[in-house]
Design a protein around this motif. Structure first.
Motif, PDB file in Angstrom:
ATOM      1  N   ARG A  32       0.833  -1.215   0.000  1.00 26.51           N
ATOM      2  CA  ARG A  32       0.000   0.000   0.000  1.00 26.51           C
ATOM      3  C   ARG A  32       0.862   1.257   0.000  1.00 26.51           C
ATOM      4  O   ARG A  32       0.575   2.211  -0.720  1.00 26.51           O
ATOM      5  CB  ARG A  32      -0.932   0.001   1.203  1.00 26.51           C
ATOM      6  CG  ARG A  32      -2.087  -0.936   1.036  1.00 26.51           C
ATOM      7  CD  ARG A  32      -3.158  -0.691   2.078  1.00 26.51           C
ATOM      8  NE  ARG A  32      -4.245  -1.616   1.839  1.00 26.51           N
ATOM      9  CZ  ARG A  32      -4.794  -2.385   2.757  1.00 26.51           C
ATOM     10  NH1 ARG A  32      -4.376  -2.329   4.001  1.00 26.51           N
ATOM     11  NH2 ARG A  32      -5.784  -3.194   2.452  1.00 26.51           N
ATOM     12  N   ASN A  33       1.917   1.262   0.825  1.00 24.60           N
ATOM     13  CA  ASN A  33       2.827   2.419   0.850  1.00 24.60           C
ATOM     14  C   ASN A  33       3.515   2.587  -0.498  1.00 24.60           C
ATOM     15  O   ASN A  33       3.666   3.700  -0.992  1.00 24.60           O
ATOM     16  CB  ASN A  33       3.876   2.263   1.947  1.00 24.60           C
ATOM     17  CG  ASN A  33       3.271   2.319   3.324  1.00 24.60           C
ATOM     18  OD1 ASN A  33       2.199   2.886   3.514  1.00 24.60           O
ATOM     19  ND2 ASN A  33       3.939   1.718   4.294  1.00 24.60           N
ATOM     20  N   TYR A  34       3.939   1.470  -1.089  1.00 20.63           N
ATOM     21  CA  TYR A  34       4.628   1.531  -2.378  1.00 20.63           C
ATOM     22  C   TYR A  34       3.686   2.055  -3.458  1.00 20.63           C
ATOM     23  O   TYR A  34       4.066   2.903  -4.265  1.00 20.63           O
ATOM     24  CB  TYR A  34       5.152   0.140  -2.756  1.00 20.63           C
ATOM     25  CG  TYR A  34       5.923   0.138  -4.046  1.00 20.63           C
ATOM     26  CD1 TYR A  34       7.273   0.443  -4.062  1.00 20.63           C
ATOM     27  CD2 TYR A  34       5.304  -0.167  -5.255  1.00 20.63           C
ATOM     28  CE1 TYR A  34       8.000   0.459  -5.234  1.00 20.63           C
ATOM     29  CE2 TYR A  34       6.022  -0.159  -6.439  1.00 20.63           C
ATOM     30  CZ  TYR A  34       7.371   0.149  -6.419  1.00 20.63           C
ATOM     31  OH  TYR A  34       8.073   0.161  -7.589  1.00 20.63           O
ATOM     32  N   GLN A  35       2.455   1.571  -3.452  1.00 24.23           N
ATOM     33  CA  GLN A  35       1.484   2.000  -4.458  1.00 24.23           C
ATOM     34  C   GLN A  35       1.133   3.482  -4.287  1.00 24.23           C
ATOM     35  O   GLN A  35       1.018   4.215  -5.261  1.00 24.23           O
ATOM     36  CB  GLN A  35       0.229   1.136  -4.369  1.00 24.23           C
ATOM     37  CG  GLN A  35      -0.665   1.239  -5.569  1.00 24.23           C
ATOM     38  CD  GLN A  35      -1.759   0.190  -5.525  1.00 24.23           C
ATOM     39  OE1 GLN A  35      -2.088  -0.335  -4.471  1.00 24.23           O
ATOM     40  NE2 GLN A  35      -2.322  -0.107  -6.677  1.00 24.23           N
ATOM     41  N   ALA A  36       0.993   3.939  -3.043  1.00 24.12           N
ATOM     42  CA  ALA A  36       0.679   5.348  -2.808  1.00 24.12           C
ATOM     43  C   ALA A  36       1.843   6.252  -3.207  1.00 24.12           C
ATOM     44  O   ALA A  36       1.641   7.344  -3.728  1.00 24.12           O
ATOM     45  CB  ALA A  36       0.337   5.562  -1.331  1.00 24.12           C
ATOM     46  N   ARG A  37       3.069   5.787  -2.985  1.00 26.26           N
ATOM     47  CA  ARG A  37       4.251   6.590  -3.281  1.00 26.26           C
ATOM     48  C   ARG A  37       4.565   6.647  -4.776  1.00 26.26           C
ATOM     49  O   ARG A  37       4.903   7.693  -5.307  1.00 26.26           O
ATOM     50  CB  ARG A  37       5.447   6.020  -2.517  1.00 26.26           C
ATOM     51  CG  ARG A  37       6.687   6.883  -2.571  1.00 26.26           C
ATOM     52  CD  ARG A  37       7.835   6.242  -1.841  1.00 26.26           C
ATOM     53  NE  ARG A  37       8.102   4.992  -2.547  1.00 26.26           N
ATOM     54  CZ  ARG A  37       8.672   3.921  -2.016  1.00 26.26           C
ATOM     55  NH1 ARG A  37       9.066   3.933  -0.786  1.00 26.26           N
ATOM     56  NH2 ARG A  37       8.865   2.829  -2.708  1.00 26.26           N
ATOM     57  N   THR A  38       4.435   5.509  -5.477  1.00 29.71           N
ATOM     58  CA  THR A  38       4.869   5.448  -6.881  1.00 29.71           C
ATOM     59  C   THR A  38       3.715   5.377  -7.872  1.00 29.71           C
ATOM     60  O   THR A  38       3.897   5.690  -9.040  1.00 29.71           O
ATOM     61  CB  THR A  38       5.756   4.222  -7.112  1.00 29.71           C
ATOM     62  OG1 THR A  38       4.993   3.041  -6.874  1.00 29.71           O
ATOM     63  CG2 THR A  38       6.985   4.266  -6.220  1.00 29.71           C
ATOM     64  N   GLY A  39       2.565   4.907  -7.441  1.00 38.22           N
ATOM     65  CA  GLY A  39       1.446   4.718  -8.358  1.00 38.22           C
ATOM     66  C   GLY A  39       1.487   3.397  -9.100  1.00 38.22           C
ATOM     67  O   GLY A  39       0.607   3.100  -9.895  1.00 38.22           O
ATOM     68  N   ASP A  40       2.521   2.588  -8.844  1.00 37.55           N
ATOM     69  CA  ASP A  40       2.670   1.282  -9.502  1.00 37.55           C
ATOM     70  C   ASP A  40       2.258   0.162  -8.562  1.00 37.55           C
ATOM     71  O   ASP A  40       2.336   0.289  -7.344  1.00 37.55           O
ATOM     72  CB  ASP A  40       4.125   1.044  -9.908  1.00 37.55           C
ATOM     73  CG  ASP A  40       4.581   1.988 -10.999  1.00 37.55           C
ATOM     74  OD1 ASP A  40       3.717   2.458 -11.776  1.00 37.55           O
ATOM     75  OD2 ASP A  40       5.791   2.265 -11.074  1.00 37.55           O
ATOM     76  N   ASN A  41       1.847  -0.951  -9.156  1.00 38.66           N
ATOM     77  CA  ASN A  41       1.594  -2.164  -8.382  1.00 38.66           C
ATOM     78  C   ASN A  41       2.902  -2.909  -8.179  1.00 38.66           C
ATOM     79  O   ASN A  41       3.834  -2.771  -8.966  1.00 38.66           O
ATOM     80  CB  ASN A  41       0.603  -3.079  -9.111  1.00 38.66           C
ATOM     81  CG  ASN A  41      -0.796  -2.540  -9.069  1.00 38.66           C
ATOM     82  OD1 ASN A  41      -1.195  -1.907  -8.093  1.00 38.66           O
ATOM     83  ND2 ASN A  41      -1.546  -2.773 -10.121  1.00 38.66           N
ATOM     84  N   LEU A  42       2.958  -3.726  -7.135  1.00 38.78           N
ATOM     85  CA  LEU A  42       4.127  -4.566  -6.921  1.00 38.78           C
ATOM     86  C   LEU A  42       3.967  -5.828  -7.757  1.00 38.78           C
ATOM     87  O   LEU A  42       2.997  -6.568  -7.599  1.00 38.78           O
ATOM     88  CB  LEU A  42       4.259  -4.934  -5.446  1.00 38.78           C
ATOM     89  CG  LEU A  42       4.988  -3.932  -4.587  1.00 38.78           C
ATOM     90  CD1 LEU A  42       4.938  -4.352  -3.130  1.00 38.78           C
ATOM     91  CD2 LEU A  42       6.419  -3.765  -5.024  1.00 38.78           C
ATOM     92  N   ASN A  43       4.888  -6.063  -8.653  1.00 39.39           N
ATOM     93  CA  ASN A  43       4.913  -7.283  -9.443  1.00 39.39           C
ATOM     94  C   ASN A  43       6.372  -7.640  -9.702  1.00 39.39           C
ATOM     95  O   ASN A  43       7.271  -7.018  -9.142  1.00 39.39           O
ATOM     96  CB  ASN A  43       4.129  -7.113 -10.752  1.00 39.39           C
ATOM     97  CG  ASN A  43       4.620  -5.959 -11.589  1.00 39.39           C
ATOM     98  OD1 ASN A  43       5.747  -5.501 -11.432  1.00 39.39           O
ATOM     99  ND2 ASN A  43       3.780  -5.474 -12.477  1.00 39.39           N
TER     100      ASN A  43
END
Length: 162
Positions: A32-43
């Protein structure tokens, strides 16, 4: 393997386990933090990009073949896909000494037959390792997985018939 190669095998398996566990924790706890910061999904692609940064900062991770670490990330990505399709359970952290393994891409290894029973394989950053060749290899080598079993180290070489 000889003593130095066995030590390298344990290091490769340990780093691949570390990469799996860090990527699993990132997906489980920090997505969630990564998505909020970068706008990308983790894959796989985003985690492979982060693996490059981790390798740049950490010497013992850099000393292990990058391909093995990428295969660990691909396996985690595949485990998540299987979980979301209902084909498997939720990916779990890997433990030391349980299913220790690492995989190389087929284009990186060279296999030669020594005699009727034995062959040797050249693994990146490890060198030539002698093994019991139980059957002839036919086709193009796609991957080689080295794993620790109760009987010792084992190599499985995957081939694709063309």
């Amino acid at each position: 393997p000889n003593a130095l190669q066995e030590e390298a095998f344990l290091q490769f398996a340990g780093v691949c386990r570390l990469v799996w566990n860090l990527a699993l924790e990132q997906r489980r706890d920090h997505w969630r933090n990564y998505q909020a910061r970068t706008g990308d999904n983790l894959n796989y692609v985003t985690q492979a990009r982060e693996l490059t940064l981790l390798r740049r900062e950490t010497d013992f991770i850099r000393s292990v073949s990058q391909t093995c670490q990428q295969y660990a990330l691909k396996a985690l990505d595949d485990a998540y896909r299987r979980f979301f399709k209902g084909l498997g359970g939720y990916p779990q952290p890997k433990k030391k000494g349980v299913n220790d393994a690492f995989t190389f891409n087929g284009r990186e290894i060279v296999v030669e037959r020594l005699n009727n029973r034995w062959g040797h394989v050249r693994l990146p950053k490890i060198g030539w390792v002698k093994f019991r060749m139980t059957r002839n290899l036919s086709g193009k080598i796609t991957e080689a997985t080295v794993s620790l079993t109760p009987l010792g180290w084992q190599i499985s070489i995957g081939c694709k018939d063309c």
